[in-house]
Design an enzyme around this catalytic site. Structure first.
Site, short mmCIF file in Angstrom:
data_model
loop_
_atom_site.label_atom_id
_atom_site.label_comp_id
_atom_site.label_asym_id
_atom_site.label_seq_id
_atom_site.Cartn_x
_atom_site.Cartn_y
_atom_site.Cartn_z
N LYS A 27 -25.40 20.46 -33.27
CA LYS A 27 -26.17 20.51 -34.62
C LYS A 27 -26.09 19.46 -35.41
CE LYS A 27 -24.10 24.04 -37.03
NZ LYS A 27 -23.51 23.51 -38.17
N SER A 28 -24.84 18.88 -35.31
CA SER A 28 -24.75 17.61 -36.27
C SER A 28 -25.55 16.67 -35.97
CB SER A 28 -23.31 17.17 -36.17
OG SER A 28 -22.24 18.08 -36.55
N ARG A 32 -29.30 15.12 -38.28
CA ARG A 32 -29.20 13.51 -38.41
C ARG A 32 -30.32 12.95 -37.83
NH1 ARG A 32 -24.12 15.19 -38.75
NH2 ARG A 32 -22.60 14.04 -40.01
N GLY A 99 -24.60 24.07 -44.78
CA GLY A 99 -24.02 23.01 -45.75
C GLY A 99 -24.28 21.47 -45.21
N ARG A 127 -20.70 27.59 -51.82
CA ARG A 127 -20.07 26.36 -51.27
C ARG A 127 -20.04 25.09 -52.39
NH1 ARG A 127 -21.54 25.76 -45.08
NH2 ARG A 127 -19.81 24.36 -45.38
N SER A 172 -14.10 14.66 -44.59
CA SER A 172 -15.50 15.15 -44.28
C SER A 172 -16.62 14.41 -43.87
CB SER A 172 -15.87 15.96 -45.74
OG SER A 172 -17.20 16.47 -45.57
N GLN A 174 -19.55 15.19 -43.62
CA GLN A 174 -20.70 15.73 -44.41
C GLN A 174 -20.75 14.63 -45.72
OE1 GLN A 174 -20.68 19.71 -45.17
NE2 GLN A 174 -21.29 20.44 -43.12
N ASP A 324 -14.73 23.04 -36.64
CA ASP A 324 -15.32 24.17 -36.37
C ASP A 324 -14.75 25.28 -35.35
OD1 ASP A 324 -16.95 23.54 -38.41
OD2 ASP A 324 -18.47 22.47 -37.37
N ARG A 355 -13.10 30.82 -43.87
CA ARG A 355 -12.95 30.98 -42.62
C ARG A 355 -11.41 31.43 -42.22
NH1 ARG A 355 -16.68 27.03 -39.36
NH2 ARG A 355 -18.63 28.19 -39.51
#
Ligand code: S3P
Length: 442
Positions: A27-28, A32, A99, A127, A172, A174, A324, A355
């Site tokens: 996913k990451s 990108r 996110g 968030r 992070s 992100q 995760d 979570r």
């Protein structure tokens, strides 16, 4: 996915799992790939892209910003606009549940002189966004959002952005990636200090597209310097299988008696592989073979088989490399002998759901003793199949839904999850794949 219709599902214990599978793309890396290819000159071909809801939101947003994106049976193709070449979207950008999409896109928009509005689903609208908008405001972008800086957010990108100079207050990837995306269109060098290393897919991919990125170790962390306004050149990308998705069938094999499952082509970037280090400490029967490099990232085939697991104490320093994976690790710890402690889980409170609380509630619903002490999660393992028989509240969180189903497969009585629809955000085909391994989910 229709987020307004919840899809309850029940996982029944009993059947051994076996098979040789692949899981969808990372996913990451997929987010990108679409974003960086959209800023490159020329055509990028992407194979193995995750076609989950989250990534499809990024594809839609990049199209709305002027990139040409198409796909067929061979994969995806992106015709980029060049650094600084995106055009103003004529409607609201809806990032759904993602996110990563929302935060990375804030960075990209911050250094383009245009106006955009971004929103998301009820989970994403809760968030925190200040972690990206505060440092992006310092380069000249303007943001107006709801209380706490939450979505929907109006963004006015800077016409003449300053380079980034920022030390990350939270570990992070992100935030780091949002700043790298912003720094691409700023003259001069952008410098980002990360006190703890986080996944480096953005740095790897920027280099792959021809940008100059210098990375210097700095104590436990790193200093990343991006040379601004490079010409990114289209370069094909092969997306490996997502280790965070592979974790679910592998965990099921560890927990269900008589099981053995091999997942091929799993991305094993060292900054993502904390779960495998933890499982080794638990005595898990995991075999990693056929190490190779694909698309600039390390990959391997991972086989898991059922066997005795002991408790583990996971240090806080490992959090970024398995951020995760805590819900599924908590499920694994529930069957181990002894009490496991997972330290420093503050960031879990601001994921797709809280979570930390939701993972504790999930185990509690299965009759497993858990406690939250400060930012630590304690799981008292049952040394075998946990009682089960409960209902998992998933709070619009794909990873809780998949963890709850694996828990049901490994318990003494079935577990029901209240809504499995969000699994499609990261792992389309999860239920069919698990059924193919022999799981009784319905
Ligand atoms: C991601 C980084 C992590 C992770 C998320 C994907 C990324 O978030 O939880 O699923 O692709 O950069 P944070 O950077 O907020 O920890």
């Amino acid at each position: 996915m229709n987020a307004t219709v919840s899809r309850p599902l029940t996982a029944h214990p009993g059947r051994a799992l076996s098979g040789d599978i692949t899981v969808p793309g990372d996913k990451s890396i997929s987010h990108r790939a679409l974003m960086f290819a959209g800023l490159a000159v020329g055509r990028t071909r992407i194979t193995g892209l995750l076609e989950g809801e989250d990534v499809l939101r990024t594809a839609a947003a990049m199209r709305a910003l002027g990139a040409e994106i198409s796909h067929d049976a061979q994969g995806w193709q992106v015709w980029g606009r060049g650094v600084g070449g995106l055009t103003e979207p004529d409607d609201v950008l809806d990032m759904g549940n993602s996110g990563t999409a929302a935060r990375l896109l804030c960075g990209l928009l911050a250094s383009h002189p245009m106006f955009a509005v971004m929103t998301g689903d009820a989970s994403l609208r809760r968030r925190p966004m200040r972690r990206v908008t505060d440092p992006l405001a310092a380069i000249g972008a303007r943001f107006a959002g709801r209380a706490g800086g939450r979505l929907p957010l109006a963004i006015e990108g800077a016409a003449d952005p300053l380079p980034v100079a920022y030390r990350l207050p939270v570990a992070s990837a992100q935030v780091k990636s949002a700043l790298l995306l912003a720094g691409l269109n700023a003259a001069g060098h952008s410098v980002i200090e990360e006190p703890e290393p986080t996944r480096d897919h953005s740095e790897n991919m920027l280099r792959h597209f021809g940008a100059r990125v210098d990375i210097e170790p700095d104590g436990a962390g790193r200093v990343i310097t991006l040379h601004g306004q490079p010409e990114l050149r289209a370069a094909d990308i092969e997306v490996p299988g997502d280790p965070s998705s592979a974790a679910f069938p592998l965990a099921a094999a560890l927990l269900v008696a008589g099981s053995a499952v091999r997942v091929r082509n799993v991305g094993l970037n060292p900054l993502r592989a904390g779960l495998f280090a933890t499982l080794a400490e638990m005595g898990a029967r995991i075999d990693i073979a056929n190490h190779r490099i694909a698309g600039g990232e390390p990959v391997a085939d991972v086989t898991a088989s059922h066997g005795g697991l002991r408790s583990v104490d996971v240090p806080a320093a490992r959090v970024p490399s398995m951020i995760d994976e805590y819900p599924i690790l908590a499920v694994i710890a529930a069957t181990a002998t002894g009490t496991s402690r997972m330290r420093g889980l503050k960031e879990l409170r601001v994921k797709e759901s809280d979570r930390l609380a939701a993972t504790a509630a999930m185990l509690d619903a299965a009759g497993v003793r858990v406690a939250i002490e400060g930012d630590d999660l304690l799981v008292h393992g049952t040394g075998g199949a946990p009682p089960g028989g409960g209902l998992v509240a998933t709070h619009m969180d794909h990873r809780l839904a998949m963890s709850g189903l694996v828990l049901g497969l490994s318990a003494r009585a079935a577990m029901r999850v209240d809504d499995a629809s969000f699994i499609d955000t990261s792992f389309p085909g999860f239920v069919a794949l698990m059924r193919g391994l022999g799981a009784d989910i319905g």
